[in-house]
Design a protein around this motif. Sequence first.
Motif, PDB file in Angstrom:
ATOM      1  N   PRO A   1      80.343  58.701 -46.018  1.00 33.94           N
ATOM      2  CA  PRO A   1      81.100  58.957 -47.249  1.00 33.94           C
ATOM      3  C   PRO A   1      80.486  60.039 -48.124  1.00 33.94           C
ATOM      4  N   ALA A   2      79.192  60.337 -47.914  1.00 28.58           N
ATOM      5  CA  ALA A   2      78.457  61.204 -48.843  1.00 28.58           C
ATOM      6  C   ALA A   2      78.207  62.609 -48.332  1.00 28.58           C
ATOM      7  N   CYS A   3      78.459  62.864 -47.041  1.00 28.62           N
ATOM      8  CA  CYS A   3      77.986  64.116 -46.434  1.00 28.62           C
ATOM      9  C   CYS A   3      78.628  65.358 -47.034  1.00 28.62           C
ATOM     10  N   GLY A   4      79.780  65.215 -47.675  1.00 29.53           N
ATOM     11  CA  GLY A   4      80.439  66.370 -48.272  1.00 29.53           C
ATOM     12  C   GLY A   4      80.205  66.507 -49.759  1.00 29.53           C
ATOM     13  N   SER A   5      79.265  65.735 -50.313  1.00 23.89           N
ATOM     14  CA  SER A   5      79.065  65.815 -51.763  1.00 23.89           C
ATOM     15  C   SER A   5      77.603  65.781 -52.190  1.00 23.89           C
ATOM     16  N   VAL A   6      76.671  65.684 -51.229  1.00 28.18           N
ATOM     17  CA  VAL A   6      75.249  65.613 -51.588  1.00 28.18           C
ATOM     18  C   VAL A   6      74.493  66.771 -50.947  1.00 28.18           C
ATOM     19  N   SER A   7      73.281  66.998 -51.427  1.00 28.43           N
ATOM     20  CA  SER A   7      72.403  68.012 -50.845  1.00 28.43           C
ATOM     21  C   SER A   7      71.650  67.416 -49.658  1.00 28.43           C
ATOM     22  N   PRO A   8      71.007  68.244 -48.831  1.00 32.38           N
ATOM     23  CA  PRO A   8      70.209  67.696 -47.735  1.00 32.38           C
ATOM     24  C   PRO A   8      69.114  66.740 -48.203  1.00 32.38           C
ATOM     25  N   LEU A   9      68.497  67.013 -49.348  1.00 32.82           N
ATOM     26  CA  LEU A   9      67.495  66.090 -49.862  1.00 32.82           C
ATOM     27  C   LEU A   9      68.122  64.749 -50.236  1.00 32.82           C
ATOM     28  N   GLY A  10      69.301  64.811 -50.816  1.00 31.44           N
ATOM     29  CA  GLY A  10      70.010  63.572 -51.116  1.00 31.44           C
ATOM     30  C   GLY A  10      70.364  62.818 -49.845  1.00 31.44           C
ATOM     31  N   ALA A  11      70.726  63.550 -48.781  1.00 30.54           N
ATOM     32  CA  ALA A  11      71.051  62.917 -47.505  1.00 30.54           C
ATOM     33  C   ALA A  11      69.825  62.225 -46.917  1.00 30.54           C
TER      34      ALA A  11
ATOM     35  N   ALA B   1      81.813  72.191 -44.215  1.00 31.58           N
ATOM     36  CA  ALA B   1      81.625  71.616 -42.884  1.00 31.58           C
ATOM     37  C   ALA B   1      80.177  71.778 -42.426  1.00 31.58           C
ATOM     38  N   ALA B   2      79.607  72.944 -42.676  1.00 36.57           N
ATOM     39  CA  ALA B   2      78.217  73.188 -42.268  1.00 36.57           C
ATOM     40  C   ALA B   2      77.259  72.280 -43.030  1.00 36.57           C
ATOM     41  N   MET B   3      77.511  72.097 -44.330  1.00 35.45           N
ATOM     42  CA  MET B   3      76.657  71.211 -45.117  1.00 35.45           C
ATOM     43  C   MET B   3      76.810  69.771 -44.651  1.00 35.45           C
ATOM     44  N   ALA B   4      78.046  69.350 -44.341  1.00 31.52           N
ATOM     45  CA  ALA B   4      78.269  67.999 -43.845  1.00 31.52           C
ATOM     46  C   ALA B   4      77.525  67.773 -42.534  1.00 31.52           C
ATOM     47  N   LEU B   5      77.486  68.781 -41.686  1.00 30.52           N
ATOM     48  CA  LEU B   5      76.799  68.646 -40.401  1.00 30.52           C
ATOM     49  C   LEU B   5      75.295  68.477 -40.591  1.00 30.52           C
ATOM     50  N   ILE B   6      74.691  69.333 -41.410  1.00 29.06           N
ATOM     51  CA  ILE B   6      73.240  69.219 -41.587  1.00 29.06           C
ATOM     52  C   ILE B   6      72.887  67.941 -42.338  1.00 29.06           C
ATOM     53  N   ASN B   7      73.725  67.524 -43.280  1.00 31.61           N
ATOM     54  CA  ASN B   7      73.477  66.249 -43.961  1.00 31.61           C
ATOM     55  C   ASN B   7      73.542  65.078 -42.980  1.00 31.61           C
ATOM     56  N   THR B   8      74.483  65.155 -42.042  1.00 27.60           N
ATOM     57  CA  THR B   8      74.598  64.113 -41.023  1.00 27.60           C
ATOM     58  C   THR B   8      73.327  64.029 -40.188  1.00 27.60           C
ATOM     59  N   GLN B   9      72.811  65.188 -39.786  1.00 27.65           N
ATOM     60  CA  GLN B   9      71.620  65.195 -38.941  1.00 27.65           C
ATOM     61  C   GLN B   9      70.387  64.649 -39.671  1.00 27.65           C
ATOM     62  N   VAL B  10      70.144  65.129 -40.870  1.00 23.03           N
ATOM     63  CA  VAL B  10      68.901  64.737 -41.547  1.00 23.03           C
ATOM     64  C   VAL B  10      68.958  63.297 -42.036  1.00 23.03           C
TER      65      VAL B  10
ATOM     66  N   PHE C   1      73.817  60.606 -56.073  1.00 20.78           N
ATOM     67  CA  PHE C   1      73.353  61.865 -55.502  1.00 20.78           C
ATOM     68  C   PHE C   1      74.404  62.967 -55.418  1.00 20.78           C
ATOM     69  N   ALA C   2      75.637  62.719 -55.806  1.00 21.67           N
ATOM     70  CA  ALA C   2      76.649  63.775 -55.751  1.00 21.67           C
ATOM     71  C   ALA C   2      76.236  64.933 -56.664  1.00 21.67           C
ATOM     72  N   THR C   3      76.187  66.150 -56.100  1.00 22.94           N
ATOM     73  CA  THR C   3      75.691  67.305 -56.864  1.00 22.94           C
ATOM     74  C   THR C   3      76.777  68.000 -57.675  1.00 22.94           C
ATOM     75  N   GLY C   4      78.026  67.826 -57.262  1.00 18.68           N
ATOM     76  CA  GLY C   4      79.104  68.545 -57.927  1.00 18.68           C
ATOM     77  C   GLY C   4      79.237  69.986 -57.475  1.00 18.68           C
ATOM     78  N   THR C   5      78.438  70.397 -56.492  1.00 16.88           N
ATOM     79  CA  THR C   5      78.441  71.796 -56.053  1.00 16.88           C
ATOM     80  C   THR C   5      78.704  71.953 -54.558  1.00 16.88           C
ATOM     81  N   VAL C   6      78.941  70.856 -53.831  1.00 17.79           N
ATOM     82  CA  VAL C   6      79.156  70.969 -52.386  1.00 17.79           C
ATOM     83  C   VAL C   6      80.656  70.974 -52.132  1.00 17.79           C
ATOM     84  N   GLY C   7      81.244  69.844 -51.803  1.00 16.13           N
ATOM     85  CA  GLY C   7      82.681  69.800 -51.573  1.00 16.13           C
ATOM     86  C   GLY C   7      83.434  69.075 -52.664  1.00 16.13           C
TER      87      GLY C   7
END
Length: 456
Positions: A281-291, A234-243, A338-344
């Motif tokens: 669709p991507a916020c739970g599977s990418v890194s902030p740089l990918g976002a 959830a925290a990663m999805a939030l920061i990905n949404t913002q950036v 950009f899916a990292t395989g390490t987020v969600g």
Amino acid sequence: MPDGFSAGDTAFVLVSAALVMVMTPGLAFFYGGMVRAKSTLNMLAMSFLSLGIVSVLWVLYGYSLSFGPDAGAGLIGNLDFLGMNGIGLNDLAGTIPVTAFSAFQLMFAIITPALISGAIADRAKFTAWGLFVALWVTVVYFPVAHWVFFFDGGNGGWLGDRNGVIDFAGGTAVHINAGVAGLALCLVLGRRIGFRKDPMRPHSLPLVMLGSGLLWFGWFGFNAGSALAANGVAAMALINTQVATGAALIGWLIYEKLRHGAFTTLGAASGAVAGLVAVTPACGSVSPLGAVAIGLVAGAACAAAISLKYRFGFDDSLDVVGVHAVGGAIGSLLVGLFATGTVGQTAKGLFYGGGFEQLGKQAMGVAVVAVYSFVLSWLLAKAIDRTIGFRVSEEVEVAGIDQAEHAESAYDFSALGSGLGRSSAAPAPTPATAAPAATAVTAVAKSTEKTEVDAR
């Protein structure tokens, strides 16, 4: 409460549901500011009507069709939960009550048809729109939500659970679904009177900015809340949404400056919404740089895409196709890169060693939802148009849909000049003395309108 229940997760999802609900009034302001003054209330009302209709249908049968046990092949839920019967207070969906999960998903179902309304601004009958919303969520949104969001250990929805299409918070089920439906509707209803001839500028950019800000705020619940738990995803999805949103805003403005020579507030607001759409669709599977990369691409691409309506001649009033269909497709496809395989998610995109497999799955999801939504939406709109009529008369459209459909207007222009700036002792102007002033105002207005038309 039974074992596994989490009060923290439950509180988080309930707050997220409230945030998503705020997005629909935010959308109403966003769309309401973008139309001409004579259509403002109608635009607001179209979004609010979705709040009413979809809420009732969700309880009656929507939740059951979307998230009831699969009725076969991952296509639709069964009718076990009609009227929300059979759901106990202590029944859990993961670590939260089923009722909390249902409330959260309801807010997604509400805003999706509301998004469509921007494509047919200024020209749709309110009763026809209400009927379309009821039919559309029944035959389009509820089935697609089951395909994408219902997970049951490999026996759930056929796109998400059975075939591995990643859509963390609704790039396909919400944005592509609504954007393509908007295209179908504006083709059925036809162009507005004066399209490409008369100026149809937003009447209130402050309202547009307010609406986009509320959407941005509520979107944290939309995306982060989709983790269904107060955790690291959830925290990663939030920061990905913002950036991603910030990057898309910048990308849109850069394109706009290079293409049109100015940074506009409308462009800033639209760029932010494009970024929100693409990262969904991507916020739970990418890194902030990918976002950030997704946001930059979406901002520039959506800014370019809105010109398609002029090239192909369809009148998408408020750029639903260019922002939601295109933005949703971009975000969904870029998951495959950009899916990292390490987020969600464990699936990896092309840039992280996953090859083209996930990209192929994402492309399938985009194509299937787009085709299904377009065909069913066109058929529904055509049926309504042939029966009760979907479009208002030419006289109503020219005069203003607010008065005809709602017997109201957003602004009381009659009060302007009735004593404004006049001392209490000064006599009211006689018709003879007032006429020259009115004639001068009319002349200035016509001159201004002609200049705007020539500039366009």
